[in-house]
Scaffold this active site. Sequence first.
Site, PDB file in Angstrom:
ATOM      1  NE  ARG A  43       3.391   2.616   8.973  1.00  0.00           N
ATOM      2  CZ  ARG A  43       3.181   2.542  10.280  1.00  0.00           C
ATOM      3  NH1 ARG A  43       4.186   2.290  11.093  1.00  0.00           N
ATOM      4  NH2 ARG A  43       1.970   2.741  10.786  1.00  0.00           N
ATOM      5  CB  SER A  74      -8.944   3.108   9.504  1.00  0.00           C
ATOM      6  OG  SER A  74      -9.649   2.770   8.351  1.00  0.00           O
ATOM      7  CD  GLU A  90      -1.526   0.164   3.588  1.00  0.00           C
ATOM      8  OE1 GLU A  90      -2.101   1.257   3.628  1.00  0.00           O
ATOM      9  OE2 GLU A  90      -1.808  -0.781   4.350  1.00  0.00           O
TER      10      GLU A  90
END
Lengths: 425, 781
Positions: free
Chosen positions: A262, A247, A193
């Site tokens: 990340r 989310s 993703e």
Amino acid sequence: MAFNGHQREDENIDGDETPTKQPRSDKEMPDNEAAAPAGSDTSDRRTSNSTARLRSDSVKKTRPPFPWFGMDIGGTLVKLVYFEPKDITAEEEQEEVENLKSIRRYLTSNTAYGKTGIRDVHLELKDLTLCGRTGNLHFIRFPTHDLPAFLQMGRNKHFSSLHTTLCATGGGAYKFESDFRTMADLQLHKLDELDCLIRGVLYIDSVVSSGPSECYYFENPTDPDRCIQKPYTLENPYPLLLVNIGSGVSILAVYSESNYKRVTGTSLGGGTFLGLCCLLTGCSTFEEAIEMASQGESTRVDKLVQDIYGGNYERFGLPGWAVASSFGNMMSKDKRESVSKEDLARATLVTITNNIGSITRMCALNENIERVVFVGNFLRVNTLSMKLLAYAMDYWSKGQLKALFLQHEGYFGAVGALLELLHPS
Amino acid sequence: MAECGGLHSSTSRHTMDKSITLPPDEIFRNLENAKRFAIDIGGSLTKLAYYSTVQHKVAKVRSFDHTAKEATGDELYEISVQEEVTARLHFIKFENAYIETCLDFVKDHLVNTDTKVIKATGGGAHKFKELIERKLGLRVDKEDEMTCLIKGCNFVLRNIPHEAFVYAKHADSEFRFQTTQPDIFPYLLVNIGSGVSIVKVESEDKFERIGGSSIGGGTFWGLGALLTKTKRFDELLQLASKGQHTSVDMLVKDIYGGSYGSLGLTGDLIASSFGKSATADKGFSKEDMAKSLLHMISNDIGQLACLYAKLHNLSQVYFGGFFIRGHPVTMHTITYSINFFTKGEVQALFLRHEGYLGAIGAFLKGAEEDNPNQYSWGENYAGSSGLMSVSPDMNPMQRARSGTFDMLEMDRLERKLVNLPLLQDASSYIPDTVDLAEDALAREYWLYCFEEALDGVVKRALASQPDMPEAAERAEKFRQKYRHKLQTLRHQPFAYGSLTVRSLLDTREHCLNEFNFPDPYSKIKQRENDTALKYYQKAVKSLEELSWEERQFALVRGVLAGNVFDWGAKAVSDVLESDPEFGFEQAKRQLEERPWLVDTYDQWFERLKGPPHKCALFFVDNSGVDIILGVMPFVRELLSRGTEVVLASNSSPALNDVTNGELQILTESIAALDPVIQAALTEDRLTLVQSGSSSPCLDLSRLDKVLAMVVRERKTDLVIIEGMGRAIHTNYYAMLSCESLKMAVIKNSWLADRLGGKLFSVVFKYEVPAAGPDSPALTPS
């Protein structure tokens, strides 16, 4: 050969060709990326704009059959991008199988699908040239919990007969892989993703030229009266901090299309906002929650610095209006009884948004990055949060940090997945 | 934000409970002489601080003038009990509901004070300002909350060993206490009140609020109250401890079906807090929502703390504030979060006296002219409640009661305490050999052992004050107090930091002092000193008749045999009690034959053939035979070799250990009999110093500053530690930067068994630090 409206024989050839680009397990990915990050990028770009016949031939060869979808199955929403070719020749039209035609018509002639599917018409990108084909890019979303209905529809429309590759990213690509296979006879091509997200952001920013600028910021974020949205050019974007608020939240430090990490993430994201709002106000949709928030007053719920110190806390340079304790007033029974649902929704929005801002700012400092791009569907119809983030970045960094936003908020993962279908990295 | 001020609104409706009767013996003690008041009023608890002087009895020894008529018998010295005044800090914590009762009580008992001002801090200070001024007649002087907090934090970190701990929910001992670092700065203090303040502390006076968050204890409480309709903070925590957050939170596996492997995110990680509650048609249990909320807030605070720690390159991170305050549930979730976000590189640290920081700081602000930071302070175990477990399983009402009056008392020590300069690594030095909190078997044994010995101690205490009729009553109070302490420790071994044999012994001494039994063994020590001295010359003479080789061994055996005479050891005190004539020769026969349990005598012997040591520091143990017939001849030999000797003995009494005062007199008496000792004293080659301690054990990180100075000046190159308390219960593993000799006889069969020996086994541990440029090489024979 591999035309869009292929016959049975074509499919065999297609089947022979695609494997060279398809079998790409996650483990192989880093190698691929390391091998040719820049090279493949430029050649991809060139092919998509090329009109040379030779190139066109080679493009045709590697071009996957229609329909072209990219899908991002998140924790709350499924994001779908669909490329509708507008340059279909009469010959193609004739060859196009009925199932494909029906899917195209269904998607393009409606703006809502079932009870919960929605096409964001305002985001549609027209006259886009992709892989030598011109058409419109459509942006569609529906709640992840309605995925079964979507699969049922795919089954009813005999989607599997088209033998297309369905590129999907997001956690749901993994979680629902077997459902796709068993319920709709579809084989997913699963994609990371974050890879998709970055690819999608960079691509959309590069192709949007007409209409409102893809990237924008808020001028005078600390002055509500003069705060206005302004276009921003994301040339030389690196390094940038990419904050994806779905989310949950992921924060990425991006140094080039293929070089990113990340940095961290937080579980206090859009899902938390909606989850808490549902519990506190009884609402059930994001739109409702945002609407309520826009009418509420968070200062009735939160305890501000001035509530404690009567004004600024000078010793530490804290302004009186700063929130000292989110929901702090709710420790008191009287105040719990006097707040409205709208106030609670607003406080929830402010709490979550400020917290994301705060973590982002720390990451920017730790990574020494000055530009922050916020994306994700939490920001959809949520100017309130965007302005808050713009304000927070500017105020607490004393103007050092710039908060940037993108029009296609939550669709970049899906776009990245589509690009993977067309130009395997 | 640091303030707890936000909390008073929710407790304001508590009615003032005036019916409570305060037991004056136990709380607000020594108010007669109290001065310098400070008060910290938080959301639910008030902390009152004051300074007082405590008058208590101390045992003194004074040499008889043998030429004068006052000498009545053969006694060397007389013992007198004198009054001494020492300084003590009192901190009392109680619920805000009792504030009025408490202020009345304080007013009624305040006698000799010329205090005009009370320093105040905390969010409630403003609210109760008028009440305080009216009740006490003192002017309320408000101090900045954060400044007080930091001042208090510095103070406890510096003065209370084992102040900081790591919390490990599933470990044998939940609380793992940290060794006090010689330098406490820089550190990060994350104060979780209704909001969060993150403060970087660089030195005593330099600190900066580098960040914070509005998501704090108030968010947990406020949002929790909305979600669960539960009003009390404690009850919310209790709910949370029973809930399952996975029914409310969206986990990585809820999105991925499993883990997100390429990022190393496991399936059980929370992807979106409350992500599953984004629905209108499902109910959630209060417990589950409270748990989810607790995780959300703890993780968020932990993450921010890590980001700030990283940005400022800090590894000491302390957490405090009402959100933490001894709650295992929040300590656990914060610890978990810090471990997750730093991958274990930073440990979350908590403080035993966290709730008192503001009061301590406010007090210190008001006491600046007394220079409290110039002194060393010690926690008084007798007067302090210790850390209470606030297990969520206990009824919250009960908990509130048991925590109604919590106390901390700190004694000002007469001397500034410092590290022994000869410690190899002061930052990793741990005095105690066994942590009883972690060793359940050992804990059980020693608690039992101390309880068993209690009758004997009471009897001894009574016997030491035959002329005082109220002694019996005090002795009984002592018994009750110490038994209560032992019971507390049985249930909460972490109450006073690491539980060790040393802390059990020290607690007993503190309790004895509290009830004015300053030296129960004074008479026994006196008698034994007198007796032993009679044999001194004979002992020296018989040693001198031996060959050099024989003598070296005999000297060591002498020290060991002398060390058998120990009233602190039950096995021995039974013998001494039944056979007062038990002698030195009999003790020698009790000793284990070589090879001893730990036996490096041969190396020591070889070393003695080499050049003499420059200076030996000798930590001595018992009075009587031990010091006079065991240690002194050994010291005499060292002096004869040309080694200077520094004898370090206790500043105040503990068991039958020889005190500095006694040793002065004894040494002079011996000098009168022995020209070698006489010459050494005259030439200043034999020096007596006090250790700064009044414990039967020895903490080499808290020694008298003068001792440290002497050690440095004399270029000490040998440290001798004698006795079970100093060389086995403590310092057995202590690493020194010079040669060291640890000698002890094991006078406890359980301990002997543990160490693989038997009763009267010998530990003779001669160690040379790993070869460095300064370490003397062993001389080959």
